[in-house]
Every structure is written in C-alpha cells, then in structure tokens.
Enzyme design. Structure first.
Site, PDB file in Angstrom:
ATOM      1  N   LYS A 170       0.997  -1.292  -0.034  1.00  0.00           N
ATOM      2  CA  LYS A 170      -0.034  -0.031   0.164  1.00  0.00           C
ATOM      3  C   LYS A 170       0.870   1.553  -0.118  1.00  0.00           C
ATOM      4  CE  LYS A 170      -3.379   2.933   0.661  1.00  0.00           C
ATOM      5  NZ  LYS A 170      -4.091   3.552  -0.657  1.00  0.00           N
ATOM      6  N   LYS A 238       1.371  11.473   5.562  1.00  0.00           N
ATOM      7  CA  LYS A 238       1.666  10.232   6.483  1.00  0.00           C
ATOM      8  C   LYS A 238       2.204   8.940   5.558  1.00  0.00           C
ATOM      9  CE  LYS A 238      -1.780   7.841   7.286  1.00  0.00           C
ATOM     10  NZ  LYS A 238      -2.480   6.564   6.541  1.00  0.00           N
TER      11      LYS A 238
HETATM   12  N1  LIG Z   1      -9.672   8.748   2.259  1.00  0.00           N
HETATM   13  C1  LIG Z   1      -9.159   7.709   1.255  1.00  0.00           C
HETATM   14  O1  LIG Z   1      -9.343   8.097   0.201  1.00  0.00           O
HETATM   15  C2  LIG Z   1      -8.584   6.689   1.736  1.00  0.00           C
HETATM   16  C3  LIG Z   1      -7.782   6.554   2.968  1.00  0.00           C
HETATM   17  N2  LIG Z   1      -7.188   5.247   3.301  1.00  0.00           N
HETATM   18  C4  LIG Z   1      -6.707   5.113   4.593  1.00  0.00           C
HETATM   19  O2  LIG Z   1      -7.859   4.651   5.420  1.00  0.00           O
HETATM   20  C5  LIG Z   1      -7.442   4.968   6.778  1.00  0.00           C
HETATM   21  C6  LIG Z   1      -8.807   6.007   7.058  1.00  0.00           C
HETATM   22  O3  LIG Z   1      -9.026   7.124   6.244  1.00  0.00           O
HETATM   23  P1  LIG Z   1     -10.278   8.087   6.254  1.00  0.00           P
HETATM   24  O4  LIG Z   1     -11.577   7.352   6.376  1.00  0.00           O
HETATM   25  O5  LIG Z   1     -10.125   8.977   4.817  1.00  0.00           O
HETATM   26  O6  LIG Z   1      -9.774   8.820   7.331  1.00  0.00           O
HETATM   27  P2  LIG Z   1     -10.589  10.073   8.391  1.00  0.00           P
HETATM   28  O7  LIG Z   1      -9.819  11.091   8.956  1.00  0.00           O
HETATM   29  O8  LIG Z   1     -11.710  10.340   7.552  1.00  0.00           O
HETATM   30  O9  LIG Z   1     -11.075   9.051   9.683  1.00  0.00           O
HETATM   31  C7  LIG Z   1     -10.283   8.714  10.576  1.00  0.00           C
HETATM   32  C8  LIG Z   1     -10.620   7.777  11.261  1.00  0.00           C
HETATM   33  O10 LIG Z   1      -9.757   7.329  12.531  1.00  0.00           O
HETATM   34  C9  LIG Z   1     -10.425   7.674  13.811  1.00  0.00           C
HETATM   35  N3  LIG Z   1      -9.300   8.256  14.893  1.00  0.00           N
HETATM   36  C10 LIG Z   1      -8.376   8.971  14.473  1.00  0.00           C
HETATM   37  N4  LIG Z   1      -7.429   8.909  15.635  1.00  0.00           N
HETATM   38  C11 LIG Z   1      -8.195   8.121  16.441  1.00  0.00           C
HETATM   39  C12 LIG Z   1      -7.641   7.410  17.717  1.00  0.00           C
HETATM   40  N5  LIG Z   1      -6.469   8.044  18.322  1.00  0.00           N
HETATM   41  N6  LIG Z   1      -8.136   6.545  18.380  1.00  0.00           N
HETATM   42  C13 LIG Z   1      -9.489   6.187  17.700  1.00  0.00           C
HETATM   43  N7  LIG Z   1      -9.806   6.425  16.543  1.00  0.00           N
HETATM   44  C14 LIG Z   1      -9.002   7.352  15.855  1.00  0.00           C
HETATM   45  C15 LIG Z   1     -11.212   8.838  13.592  1.00  0.00           C
HETATM   46  O11 LIG Z   1     -12.404   9.036  14.685  1.00  0.00           O
HETATM   47  P3  LIG Z   1     -13.155  10.448  14.788  1.00  0.00           P
HETATM   48  O12 LIG Z   1     -14.296  10.453  13.991  1.00  0.00           O
HETATM   49  O13 LIG Z   1     -13.126  10.239  16.052  1.00  0.00           O
HETATM   50  O14 LIG Z   1     -11.741  11.313  14.418  1.00  0.00           O
HETATM   51  C16 LIG Z   1     -12.078   8.370  11.929  1.00  0.00           C
HETATM   52  O15 LIG Z   1     -12.988   7.243  12.379  1.00  0.00           O
HETATM   53  C17 LIG Z   1      -6.367   5.967   6.811  1.00  0.00           C
HETATM   54  O16 LIG Z   1      -5.199   4.967   7.192  1.00  0.00           O
HETATM   55  C18 LIG Z   1      -6.097   6.405   5.416  1.00  0.00           C
HETATM   56  O17 LIG Z   1      -4.680   6.491   5.003  1.00  0.00           O
HETATM   57  C19 LIG Z   1      -6.688   4.435   2.386  1.00  0.00           C
HETATM   58  C20 LIG Z   1      -7.546   4.577   1.107  1.00  0.00           C
HETATM   59  C21 LIG Z   1      -8.311   5.691   0.652  1.00  0.00           C
HETATM   60  O1  LIG Z   2      -4.960   6.135  -0.217  1.00  0.00           O
HETATM   61  C1  LIG Z   2      -5.803   6.436  -0.993  1.00  0.00           C
HETATM   62  C2  LIG Z   2      -6.265   5.943  -2.270  1.00  0.00           C
HETATM   63  O2  LIG Z   2      -6.837   6.736  -2.852  1.00  0.00           O
HETATM   64  O3  LIG Z   2      -5.969   4.638  -2.287  1.00  0.00           O
END
Ligand SMILES: NC(=O)C1=CN([C@@H]2O[C@H](COP(=O)(O)OP(=O)(O)OC[C@H]3O[C@@H](n4cnc5c(N)ncnc54)[C@H](OP(=O)(O)O)[C@@H]3O)[C@@H](O)[C@H]2O)C=CC1
Ligand SMILES: O=CC(=O)O
Length: 293
Positions: A170, A238
C-alpha cells in the site's frame, strides 16, 4: 455474517454502509461516538468501546487514520486486546507501516486471535461503490473467511503472504500516487505561468499515454481551486513519510518521493491537511509565487 467495524471516517463510514446494504449485520464503534448515529439509522448496532465490539462479533474490521490510532484502539483501555481470544478475527484495513501491523498481529496472535492486515487502494467513491482494491496479508484462514465481505467492499482482493506485505504494498502504491499528484500540480502551474490553458493541458494528457483516472477526476476541480476531502492530504503525507522510511530501511534512493513529501508538508503547514490531497497544488503554486517574487 455479523461483523464489527471500528472507525467511521470518510472510508469506514462508506465501507460499513456498504456491508449493511449487502445484508451483513454490523456493530460499529467510533472514537467520536456521535458519528455512529447515521449508521444506526441504516440498521447498525453500536458498541460502546472497541472491546465491546470484539466481545460481540466474531470478526471485526478497523479503518483508522494512522499508526498511532491503529495502536491505541488495540492496546489502550477498553481496546481490542481486552476481548480478543481464540476463534475471533481482527482485520485492520488502515494504511499503516509494517512495524505497526506486526506489533498488532503479535499481540492478537498471543491471545489466540487471528489477524489480517488489509489496506485498500481507492478513495471515497470506490469505497461507496464497493470498488476498492484490497491488499491483504497475514492469516490465510481469516482471509478466506473475509472473502464475502471483501467481495462487497472491493472489486479485487490480493492475498500477499506474511504480515507486513500488505502494508508495504500500500505504501509503495501511495508513494507513486503522491508523486504523480505533485507532477500534475507542477504541470498545471507551469502551463498557467507559460500562458497556456490548464484545461487544454488536461485534455491533452487524457488522450495520451499518461492518461489516468486520477488526473481526469481531480484535475478540473484543482483548476477551480476546489478540494473537498476524499483522501485527506494529512493522510497522503503520512503515507509518503512511511514510504520514505521503508526506502530508508531498504537503502532505496527516492528523490522524487522525498520532494513530493516536502510539498505535502508545506501544504500541511499552510493549513491544508484536512482538504483533499490534491490541495498540494496550492502549496506548489505558493512556492512558485515566492520563487518569482
Ligand atoms: N480517504 C481515502 O481516500 C483513503 C484512505 N485510506 C486510509 O484509510 C484510513 C482512514 O482514512 P479516512 O477514512 O480517509 O480518514 P478520516 O480522517 O476520515 O477518519 C479517520 C478515522 O480514524 C479515527 N481516529 C483517528 N485517531 C484516532 C484515535 N487516536 N483513536 C481512535 N480513533 C481514531 C477517527 O475517529 P474520529 O471520527 O473520532 O476522529 C476516524 O474514525 C487511513 O489510514 C487512510 O490513509 C486508504 C485508502 C483511501
Ligand atoms: O489511499 C488513498 C487511495 O486513494 O488509495
């Protein structure tokens, strides 16, 4: 099939909704618990803590922001480790580094549970449409059990062997994606400063050998300066940071990724971290502005 789901951010919410729509029973938890309400309206149950979700469900998926979030949900009070036990499976789909994933895997396995890492490629829309690409590694028996869920969440899943391989895969993919986004940003900036049409540049790119869905989707919004978050810039930075660390470990020189990481850092310092990662265009433009001042 009943699954637990921890983390209802941009991705987690779309994925949990998809599971509900396809007849899965889903018990959700989110650090900000109020975000569970929307899922409850669509048929989900709520667990008050990660431990409560694990206690209720045989299989639990997590989709969390970064290594520190992934670790805290497992190791902190009321976390996954308190209830994981023999016969239960934990599937972490967050994008983290191999070391984080291995730590979680070891702790869960020690308690008799099964672990699978399964980060995904594809953003908010593919998550909503069940079109993700799933990069799984770890316990093959758990992978086999999760295939019905992966078939709902994604268009293709890969089983890549031992824990760490999915995380590394990834990071390599996102390192390339982040570098491409910087190249597009510099190209759009250069076209504009040279008196050329940015839209015509997008049209030309789309007809040639480097046409790709990302340029096609993000380019027009970038020209308008519009960056609604699908993939938050702070998460792309990140991923660049973690990919560069993987490069360090393996003595792979990655000057293009390093320069792209600097641009994402600059964008974060400008307060753009919560916007879509295409907002790096603003940092590229501001750097070019200060060069010409
Ligand atoms: N968005 C995208 O296009 C893509 C994202 N990803 C990966 O997927 C993952 C999630 O991404 P995404 O949904 O966009 O991120 P968001 O920032 O929208 O959501 C992050 C989530 O993590 C939670 N969180 C953050 N810190 C903590 C903590 N200390 N303890 C518990 N929960 C926590 C948040 O909770 P709260 O709501 O309380 O803040 C929220 O549910 C990441 O690793 C990202 O790199 C992978 C592919 C595509
Ligand atoms: O991690 C992000 C994506 O688009 O894949």
């Amino acid at each position: 099939m009943e699954v637990g789901f921890l983390g209802l951010g941009i991705m987690g919410k779309a994925m949990a909704v998809n599971l509900l729509r396809h007849g899965f029973g889903v018990t959700v938890w989110n650090r900000t618990l109020s975000k569970c309400q929307e899922l409850v309206e669509q048929g989900a149950s709520v667990g008050e803590t990660p431990a409560a979700v694990i206690n209720k469900c045989k299989y639990t998926i997590a989709m969390l922001s970064d290594p520190s979030a992934a670790l805290s949900v497992v190791f902190h009070k009321d976390g996954v480790l308190e209830q994981i036990c023999s016969g239960k499976g934990y599937v972490d789909m967050s994008t983290v580094d191999a070391e984080t994933s291995s730590k979680i895997s070891e702790a869960i396995t020690k308690k008799g549970g099964y672990f699978l890492e399964a980060p995904v490629s594809g953003s908010k829309k593919p998550a909503e449409d069940g079109q993700l690409v799933i990069l799984a590694a770890g316990e093959k028996a758990l992978y086999d059990k999760m295939v019905p869920a992966f078939d709902v969440l994604g268009k293709k899943s890969f089983f890549l062997g031992e824990v760490g391989n999915g995380a590394k895969f990834k990071l390599v993919v996102n390192m390339i994606m982040g570098s491409m986004m910087n190249a597009l940003s510099e190209g759009l900036c250069l076209a504009d400063r040279s008196g050329l049409s940015q839209q015509t540049l997008l049209d030309v790119l789309d007809l040639g050998a480097i046409a790709n869905p990302m340029f096609k989707l993000k380019g027009p919004a970038m020209i308008k300066g519009s960056y609604p978050p699908a993939f938050p810039l702070k998460h792309q930075q990140k991923d660049m940071r973690l990919a560069l660390a993987l490069g360090d470990e393996n003595a792979v020189s990655m000057p293009i990724a390093a320069a792209s990481n600097e641009a994402f850092k600059k964008a974060r310092s400008l307060g753009l971290g919560d916007l879509d990662f295409s907002a790096v265009f603003e940092a590229v433009k501001s750097a070019k502005d200060s060069d010409s001042a």
